[in-house]
Design a protein around this motif. Sequence first.
Motif, PDB file in Angstrom:
ATOM      1  N   PRO A  22       0.807  -1.235   0.000  1.00 21.78           N
ATOM      2  CA  PRO A  22       0.000   0.000   0.000  1.00 21.78           C
ATOM      3  C   PRO A  22       0.836   1.279   0.000  1.00 21.78           C
ATOM      4  O   PRO A  22       0.493   2.249  -0.691  1.00 21.78           O
ATOM      5  N   GLN A  23       1.924   1.285   0.741  1.00 17.47           N
ATOM      6  CA  GLN A  23       2.745   2.487   0.788  1.00 17.47           C
ATOM      7  C   GLN A  23       3.522   2.689  -0.518  1.00 17.47           C
ATOM      8  O   GLN A  23       3.772   3.824  -0.935  1.00 17.47           O
ATOM      9  N   VAL A  24       3.916   1.594  -1.150  1.00 15.02           N
ATOM     10  CA  VAL A  24       4.585   1.703  -2.454  1.00 15.02           C
ATOM     11  C   VAL A  24       3.620   2.281  -3.481  1.00 15.02           C
ATOM     12  O   VAL A  24       3.972   3.179  -4.261  1.00 15.02           O
ATOM     13  N   ARG A  83       1.092   4.131  -2.884  1.00 14.86           N
ATOM     14  CA  ARG A  83       0.868   5.539  -2.517  1.00 14.86           C
ATOM     15  C   ARG A  83       2.014   6.423  -3.002  1.00 14.86           C
ATOM     16  O   ARG A  83       1.792   7.481  -3.610  1.00 14.86           O
ATOM     17  N   LEU A  84       3.247   6.018  -2.737  1.00 13.06           N
ATOM     18  CA  LEU A  84       4.407   6.802  -3.146  1.00 13.06           C
ATOM     19  C   LEU A  84       4.466   6.961  -4.662  1.00 13.06           C
ATOM     20  O   LEU A  84       4.751   8.050  -5.177  1.00 13.06           O
ATOM     21  N   ARG A  85       4.199   5.884  -5.375  1.00  9.30           N
ATOM     22  CA  ARG A  85       4.281   5.954  -6.838  1.00  9.30           C
ATOM     23  C   ARG A  85       3.154   6.803  -7.419  1.00  9.30           C
ATOM     24  O   ARG A  85       3.346   7.471  -8.449  1.00  9.30           O
ATOM     25  N   SER A  86       2.018   6.794  -6.765  1.00 10.78           N
ATOM     26  CA  SER A  86       0.916   7.648  -7.218  1.00 10.78           C
ATOM     27  C   SER A  86       1.280   9.123  -7.068  1.00 10.78           C
ATOM     28  O   SER A  86       1.025   9.943  -7.967  1.00 10.78           O
ATOM     29  N   ILE A  87       1.880   9.475  -5.937  1.00  9.90           N
ATOM     30  CA  ILE A  87       2.307  10.859  -5.708  1.00  9.90           C
ATOM     31  C   ILE A  87       3.396  11.251  -6.705  1.00  9.90           C
ATOM     32  O   ILE A  87       3.373  12.348  -7.277  1.00  9.90           O
ATOM     33  N   ALA A  88       4.332  10.342  -6.942  1.00 11.90           N
ATOM     34  CA  ALA A  88       5.413  10.625  -7.893  1.00 11.90           C
ATOM     35  C   ALA A  88       4.870  10.866  -9.297  1.00 11.90           C
ATOM     36  O   ALA A  88       5.353  11.755 -10.011  1.00 11.90           O
ATOM     37  N   ARG A  89       3.880  10.087  -9.700  1.00 11.20           N
ATOM     38  CA  ARG A  89       3.307  10.263 -11.049  1.00 11.20           C
ATOM     39  C   ARG A  89       2.731  11.660 -11.228  1.00 11.20           C
ATOM     40  O   ARG A  89       2.712  12.189 -12.344  1.00 11.20           O
ATOM     41  N   ARG A  90       2.244  12.249 -10.172  1.00 13.60           N
ATOM     42  CA  ARG A  90       1.698  13.600 -10.252  1.00 13.60           C
ATOM     43  C   ARG A  90       2.800  14.661 -10.288  1.00 13.60           C
ATOM     44  O   ARG A  90       2.646  15.712 -10.917  1.00 13.60           O
ATOM     45  N   LEU A  91       3.908  14.386  -9.611  1.00 13.58           N
ATOM     46  CA  LEU A  91       4.988  15.367  -9.535  1.00 13.58           C
ATOM     47  C   LEU A  91       5.878  15.373 -10.778  1.00 13.58           C
ATOM     48  O   LEU A  91       6.289  16.444 -11.256  1.00 13.58           O
ATOM     49  N   ILE A  92       6.191  14.191 -11.280  1.00 11.54           N
ATOM     50  CA  ILE A  92       7.223  14.054 -12.321  1.00 11.54           C
ATOM     51  C   ILE A  92       6.966  14.896 -13.568  1.00 11.54           C
ATOM     52  O   ILE A  92       7.904  15.524 -14.085  1.00 11.54           O
ATOM     53  N   PRO A  93       5.734  14.965 -14.098  1.00 12.48           N
ATOM     54  CA  PRO A  93       5.543  15.768 -15.309  1.00 12.48           C
ATOM     55  C   PRO A  93       5.944  17.227 -15.160  1.00 12.48           C
ATOM     56  O   PRO A  93       6.286  17.883 -16.155  1.00 12.48           O
ATOM     57  N   PHE A  94       5.949  17.744 -13.939  1.00 13.67           N
ATOM     58  CA  PHE A  94       6.310  19.145 -13.724  1.00 13.67           C
ATOM     59  C   PHE A  94       7.818  19.328 -13.548  1.00 13.67           C
ATOM     60  O   PHE A  94       8.292  20.450 -13.381  1.00 13.67           O
ATOM     61  N   SER A  95       8.560  18.226 -13.610  1.00 12.34           N
ATOM     62  CA  SER A  95      10.016  18.299 -13.470  1.00 12.34           C
ATOM     63  C   SER A  95      10.710  18.660 -14.775  1.00 12.34           C
ATOM     64  O   SER A  95      11.839  19.152 -14.762  1.00 12.34           O
ATOM     65  N   TYR A  96      10.036  18.424 -15.893  1.00 11.61           N
ATOM     66  CA  TYR A  96      10.707  18.540 -17.184  1.00 11.61           C
ATOM     67  C   TYR A  96      11.151  19.967 -17.495  1.00 11.61           C
ATOM     68  O   TYR A  96      12.163  20.169 -18.176  1.00 11.61           O
ATOM     69  N   GLU A  97      10.407  20.961 -17.013  1.00 13.24           N
ATOM     70  CA  GLU A  97      10.785  22.343 -17.274  1.00 13.24           C
ATOM     71  C   GLU A  97      12.072  22.735 -16.543  1.00 13.24           C
ATOM     72  O   GLU A  97      12.758  23.670 -16.941  1.00 13.24           O
ATOM     73  N   TRP A  98      12.380  22.005 -15.501  1.00 16.30           N
ATOM     74  CA  TRP A  98      13.560  22.329 -14.703  1.00 16.30           C
ATOM     75  C   TRP A  98      14.827  21.690 -15.233  1.00 16.30           C
ATOM     76  O   TRP A  98      15.919  22.209 -15.029  1.00 16.30           O
ATOM     77  N   ASN A  99      14.696  20.555 -15.869  1.00 18.12           N
ATOM     78  CA  ASN A  99      15.865  19.857 -16.403  1.00 18.12           C
ATOM     79  C   ASN A  99      15.394  18.971 -17.556  1.00 18.12           C
ATOM     80  O   ASN A  99      14.696  17.981 -17.336  1.00 18.12           O
ATOM     81  N   PRO A 100      15.757  19.288 -18.786  1.00 10.57           N
ATOM     82  CA  PRO A 100      15.255  18.527 -19.933  1.00 10.57           C
ATOM     83  C   PRO A 100      15.663  17.062 -19.921  1.00 10.57           C
ATOM     84  O   PRO A 100      14.992  16.224 -20.530  1.00 10.57           O
ATOM     85  N   LYS A 141      16.022   8.345  -9.370  1.00 10.13           N
ATOM     86  CA  LYS A 141      15.948   7.139  -8.540  1.00 10.13           C
ATOM     87  C   LYS A 141      15.544   7.526  -7.114  1.00 10.13           C
ATOM     88  O   LYS A 141      16.362   8.028  -6.333  1.00 10.13           O
ATOM     89  N   ILE A 142      14.281   7.290  -6.781  1.00 12.31           N
ATOM     90  CA  ILE A 142      13.694   7.743  -5.522  1.00 12.31           C
ATOM     91  C   ILE A 142      13.545   6.575  -4.552  1.00 12.31           C
ATOM     92  O   ILE A 142      13.166   5.472  -4.948  1.00 12.31           O
ATOM     93  N   ALA A 143      13.822   6.841  -3.289  1.00 10.20           N
ATOM     94  CA  ALA A 143      13.585   5.835  -2.239  1.00 10.20           C
ATOM     95  C   ALA A 143      13.091   6.532  -0.981  1.00 10.20           C
ATOM     96  O   ALA A 143      13.561   7.614  -0.630  1.00 10.20           O
ATOM     97  N   PHE A 144      12.128   5.906  -0.340  1.00  9.94           N
ATOM     98  CA  PHE A 144      11.661   6.333   0.980  1.00  9.94           C
ATOM     99  C   PHE A 144      11.911   5.185   1.948  1.00  9.94           C
ATOM    100  O   PHE A 144      11.820   4.017   1.569  1.00  9.94           O
ATOM    101  N   TYR A 145      12.231   5.537   3.180  1.00 10.49           N
ATOM    102  CA  TYR A 145      12.343   4.535   4.236  1.00 10.49           C
ATOM    103  C   TYR A 145      11.033   4.508   5.008  1.00 10.49           C
ATOM    104  O   TYR A 145      10.378   5.546   5.178  1.00 10.49           O
TER     105      TYR A 145
END
Length: 278
Positions: free
Chosen positions: A79-81, A83-100, A126-130
């Motif tokens: 469940p936590q994995v 959850r984390l991947r769902s949050i990442a999917r929302r964040l990642i598309p907004f990263s492209y403007e910062w670094n192509p 490469k993301i990891a949470f403890y």
Amino acid sequence: MRRARRRWARAAGWALAAALAGGPAAWAQDVGVGHDVGKNSAFTKLVPAAQIEQAAVQQYAQMLREAQAKNALGSDNHPQVLRLRSIARRLIPFSYEWNPRARDWRWEVNLIGSKQINAFCMPAGKIAFYTGILDQLKLTDDEVAMVMGHEIAHALREHARERMGKSAATNIGVNVISSVLGFGQIGQTLTQYGAQLLTLEFSREDESEADLVGMELAARAGFDPRAGVTLWQKMSAASKGAPPQFLSTHPSGATRIADIERKLPKVMPLYEAARKNG
């Protein structure tokens, strides 16, 4: 004599950095608060991005293998994995403007079973949470997004590459120019420092920059940036005993919270727009 050589090496590194500083502007575009962070450090140009990313991929894979061997790697259906991947999917598309380069990264998000209050994003996404940071701090989704956005920002702004570039400039000394041209000594520096990608210490400037960029990423993805305040309140409470590893190189306490509160007016409109459009 040794002290003089060190001073010369340091001066040579700074001179080369100054010469490189006239190159193209860094990745931060006019995407809301980007003007507050400016260009990437000239030192990043001393180390090829592809080599840093390759080292990160190798270190991350090794970490996952070690966690798997200890039965400490979260399964894909944990469940936590999810959850984390769902949050990442929302964040990642907004990263492209910062670094192509981020558009071509093979992003990964994994959960490591450990009491450590820690999380990171290595170069190449490469993301990891403890589990400790999730379980002990009882993080909300908004707070997780603040942590994740902050760590992603370090990768986007190439802070690890900058640190390695500074090390290369200082250590190479008289051979700095030829090393950059041939990448011989640079390659040795990467070998030496590649294993330290998980333990690199960032400067206070890096941390403040990561706060601002991370808050913007989260706000654009529809996460409430005010959670940065509650997150660091929880972090401060957790550090009353032995400071969590996550805080070992991060400014914390009242000053950190005050800095975040001062930045909120810049990112709240982005959050409100995301909520309205979502």
